[in-house]
Design an enzyme around this catalytic site. Structure first.
Site, mmCIF file in Angstrom:
data_model
loop_
_atom_site.group_PDB
_atom_site.id
_atom_site.type_symbol
_atom_site.label_atom_id
_atom_site.label_comp_id
_atom_site.label_asym_id
_atom_site.label_seq_id
_atom_site.Cartn_x
_atom_site.Cartn_y
_atom_site.Cartn_z
ATOM 1 N N SER A 114 0.828 -1.222 0.000
ATOM 2 C CA SER A 114 0.000 0.000 0.000
ATOM 3 C C SER A 114 0.853 1.259 0.000
ATOM 4 O O SER A 114 0.338 2.362 0.140
ATOM 5 C CB SER A 114 -0.915 0.000 1.227
ATOM 6 N N ASN A 117 -2.079 -2.236 12.996
ATOM 7 C CA ASN A 117 -3.520 -1.968 13.020
ATOM 8 C C ASN A 117 -3.852 -0.691 13.797
ATOM 9 O O ASN A 117 -4.638 0.142 13.337
ATOM 10 C CB ASN A 117 -4.281 -3.153 13.614
ATOM 11 N N THR A 168 -38.615 28.144 -9.824
ATOM 12 C CA THR A 168 -38.873 26.817 -9.252
ATOM 13 C C THR A 168 -39.150 25.941 -10.465
ATOM 14 O O THR A 168 -39.705 26.432 -11.471
ATOM 15 C CB THR A 168 -40.096 26.792 -8.302
ATOM 16 N N HIS A 169 -38.732 24.705 -10.395
ATOM 17 C CA HIS A 169 -38.851 23.780 -11.545
ATOM 18 C C HIS A 169 -38.157 24.361 -12.790
ATOM 19 O O HIS A 169 -38.549 24.039 -13.914
ATOM 20 C CB HIS A 169 -40.312 23.477 -11.890
ATOM 21 N N SER A 195 -13.002 25.398 -28.199
ATOM 22 C CA SER A 195 -13.240 24.150 -28.922
ATOM 23 C C SER A 195 -12.171 24.011 -29.993
ATOM 24 O O SER A 195 -11.761 25.000 -30.607
ATOM 25 C CB SER A 195 -14.626 24.201 -29.568
ATOM 26 N N LYS A 201 -16.494 29.033 -29.884
ATOM 27 C CA LYS A 201 -16.916 28.477 -28.594
ATOM 28 C C LYS A 201 -16.130 29.009 -27.400
ATOM 29 O O LYS A 201 -14.933 29.221 -27.468
ATOM 30 C CB LYS A 201 -16.797 26.941 -28.595
ATOM 31 N N ASN A 258 -16.332 27.679 -23.542
ATOM 32 C CA ASN A 258 -17.040 26.632 -22.783
ATOM 33 C C ASN A 258 -16.803 26.728 -21.271
ATOM 34 O O ASN A 258 -15.707 27.059 -20.834
ATOM 35 C CB ASN A 258 -16.594 25.248 -23.270
ATOM 36 N N GLU A 285 -18.357 22.544 -15.399
ATOM 37 C CA GLU A 285 -18.798 21.177 -15.737
ATOM 38 C C GLU A 285 -17.966 20.140 -14.996
ATOM 39 O O GLU A 285 -18.476 19.110 -14.543
ATOM 40 C CB GLU A 285 -18.691 20.959 -17.245
ATOM 41 N N TYR A 301 -9.877 -5.908 12.663
ATOM 42 C CA TYR A 301 -9.189 -5.428 11.469
ATOM 43 C C TYR A 301 -9.285 -6.466 10.362
ATOM 44 O O TYR A 301 -9.092 -7.665 10.595
ATOM 45 C CB TYR A 301 -7.691 -5.135 11.768
ATOM 46 N N GLN A 307 -7.721 -1.470 4.132
ATOM 47 C CA GLN A 307 -6.647 -0.750 3.432
ATOM 48 C C GLN A 307 -7.212 0.093 2.283
ATOM 49 O O GLN A 307 -6.552 1.003 1.807
ATOM 50 C CB GLN A 307 -5.617 -1.757 2.907
HETATM 51 N N1 ARG Z 1 -1.487 -1.074 5.022
HETATM 52 C C1 ARG Z 1 -2.388 -1.478 6.057
HETATM 53 C C2 ARG Z 1 -3.675 -0.629 5.995
HETATM 54 O O1 ARG Z 1 -3.645 0.413 5.407
HETATM 55 C C3 ARG Z 1 -1.759 -1.313 7.373
HETATM 56 C C4 ARG Z 1 -2.262 -2.238 8.415
HETATM 57 C C5 ARG Z 1 -1.790 -3.620 8.124
HETATM 58 N N2 ARG Z 1 -2.249 -4.523 9.117
HETATM 59 C C6 ARG Z 1 -2.224 -5.842 8.924
HETATM 60 N N3 ARG Z 1 -2.688 -6.570 9.881
HETATM 61 N N4 ARG Z 1 -1.807 -6.365 7.817
HETATM 62 O O2 ARG Z 1 -4.696 -0.990 6.508
#
Ligand code: ARG
Length: 462
Positions: free
Chosen positions: A23, A110, A155-156, A277, A283, A285, A290, A317, A322
């Site tokens: 991650s 965790n 309105t509407h 455009s 144009k 825009n 948007e 957990y 993640q």
């Molecule tokens: N990368 C994990 C998360 O964002 C960190 C916690 C990982 N915990 C574990 N028990 N593998 O949640």
């Protein structure tokens, strides 16, 4: 690949599985928070007598160096870093050697990740509130700039009653004020320290959690370790707040798109905030409006997506959690980009007073005519009915209400007198809506005064 959990395994994690599991690309955004959390934890361990003073010094010096590297953008990530927690522990080991291996005593990723994420959010909510505040100032500016200019109220999306243009601008101020209040109240629920909850069951080190909370600036401490490591209510709430901000901005953006069209022509897009455009040379825009509207959809999707991730997870957990950070980081980047851009675009949008005023037709004063009759003692339902008949006749004849003769009016209701024609003025109609929160100039002036107090009051406290 260096993991924080290798001992139990004799085989190596499959390369693609590693990529799915890692991650770091997302959670590196919380690098500073991770270091701060570790600094507090190390101090807690020292106070509890788990590590020696000299070990604490070494860990804390190492972490301070790492924080500096992060701030200088010189922190070197390795392809072997699974997440921000392992990256920082790896670097700490490079810097101070084996003592680094004591830092994680009593802690789990965790409670660590929940702490980092909450800390990240606690630090970002005030920035978001500031952006909202600045945007609200633009709305107040526009309201003041529009002075006594008037426009059709809808309105509407059908012409309804005339309103002060300032009143329309201010109608977009209050939803954002509620968004700010929501964020402020959310802040309290984010500011809860999970650190010390361990993997799920708590920690045996005797670390003083009150101290940790104080050190990290949390107002409260979680009371159940099982809940603390899995609670992502704050994530969902943040996404909800963001989705509602997106919805409010999208509503404004949609109206800007409509009102800058040639058919309406109430506002003129500034060159700096319009795009052209590649094919049609004429144009101009409203892409930025948007995109605001479009991104509101993506933000809403993040909320729904994350709630779906949470639904049905077993306690406590689970790795599904993640998935919590990327929507929040993306949404935060989107909104903090949209707000200043939209603010500047609106600030430099020209208001075409004549076009707005000339779009008010006499039928928009039909309710005033009904009010006129009620002042003459006619019950409102009858007044509504008679005025409806007047409108019907005029529109069939292709005339404005003021072009009908007094005899036409009196043939429908004898209570109509010559003074009815005074009631067809849009300014008169607006002036009469003098209730608190109404569109009369004096009510709008009071409204703006209240709004300014709110903006400045928050600045003073915040
Ligand atoms: N990368 C994990 C998360 O964002 C960190 C916690 C990982 N915990 C574990 N028990 N593998 O949640």
């Amino acid at each position: 690949m260096m993991t924080l959990w290798g001992g139990r395994f004799s085989g190596k994690l499959d390369q693609l599985a590693w990529e799915l599991n890692a991650s770091i690309s997302v959670d590196k955004a919380m690098a500073e928070e991770d270091v701060d959390g570790s600094l507090a934890w190390a101090e807690g361990l020292r106070m509890a007598g788990v590590i020696e003073e000299v070990e604490f010094k070494s860990i804390s010096n190492g972490l301070t160096t790492i924080k500096h590297e992060i701030n200088q953008n010189s922190f070197g990530y390795s392809p072997a870093d699974e997440d921000i927690h392992s990256a920082i522990e790896r670097r700490l080991t490079d810097l101070i050697g084996l003592t680094a291996r004591k830092l994680h005593t009593g802690r789990s990723r965790n409670d660590q990740v929940a702490t980092d994420f909450r800390l990240w959010m606690v630090r970002r909510i005030p920035l978001l509130i500031d952006d909202l505040n600045n945007f609200q100032k633009v709305l107040i500016n526009k309201a003041e700039e529009s002075g006594d200019s008037i426009m059709p109220g809808y309105t509407h999306l059908q012409r309804a009653q005339p309103i002060l243009t300032a009143h329309w601008w201010m109608s977009h101020f209050w939803p954002l004020e509620r968004d700010k209040q929501r964020l402020l109240s959310l802040f309290e629920r984010v500011s809860v320290l999970p650190l010390g909850s361990g993997a799920l069951a708590g920690n045996p080190t005797g670390v003083d959690r009150e101290f940790l909370a104080k050190k990290l600036g949390f107002s409260h401490i979680s009371q159940n370790s099982l809940d603390a490591v899995s609670d992502r209510d704050f994530t969902a709430e943040f996404l909800f707040c963001a989705a509602l901000i997106g919805t409010h901005l999208s509503k404004l953006a949609e109206q800007m798109v409509i009102f800058t069209s040639t058919e309406f022509g109430f506002f003129t897009l500034p060159d700096e905030f319009s795009t052209g455009s590649s094919l049609m040379p004429q144009k101009k825009n409203p892409d930025l409006f948007e995109l605001t509207r479009g991104k509101a959809g993506t933000i809403l999707g993040s909320l729904v997506g994350f709630l779906t991730t949470l639904k049905g997870l077993p306690s406590t957990y689970d790795k599904d959690l993640q998935e919590d950070k990327s929507p929040v980081f993306n949404v935060f980047s989107s909104i903090t980009l949209i707000l200043p851009v939209l603010g500047s675009a609106i600030q430099s949008t020209a208001q075409n007073k004549n076009k707005m005023e000339s779009s008010i037709d006499s039928f928009m004063m039909a309710t005033d005519l009904a009010d006129y009759l009620t002042e003459k003692g006619v019950p409102f339902r009858d007044a509504h009915e008679s005025t409806g008949k007047v409108v019907n006749i005029a529109s069939k004849m292709g005339l404005e209400l003021g072009q009908l003769s007094i005899e036409d009016f009196q043939s429908i209701d004898p209570h109509f007198g010559q003074d009815l024609f005074n009631w067809l003025s849009p300014h008169g109609s607006i002036n009469r809506k003098n209730s608190i929160g109404g569109t009369s100039p004096s009510a709008v002036k009071n409204q703006i005064t209240k709004a300014k107090l709110l903006i400045n009051g928050e600045k003073e406290n915040g």
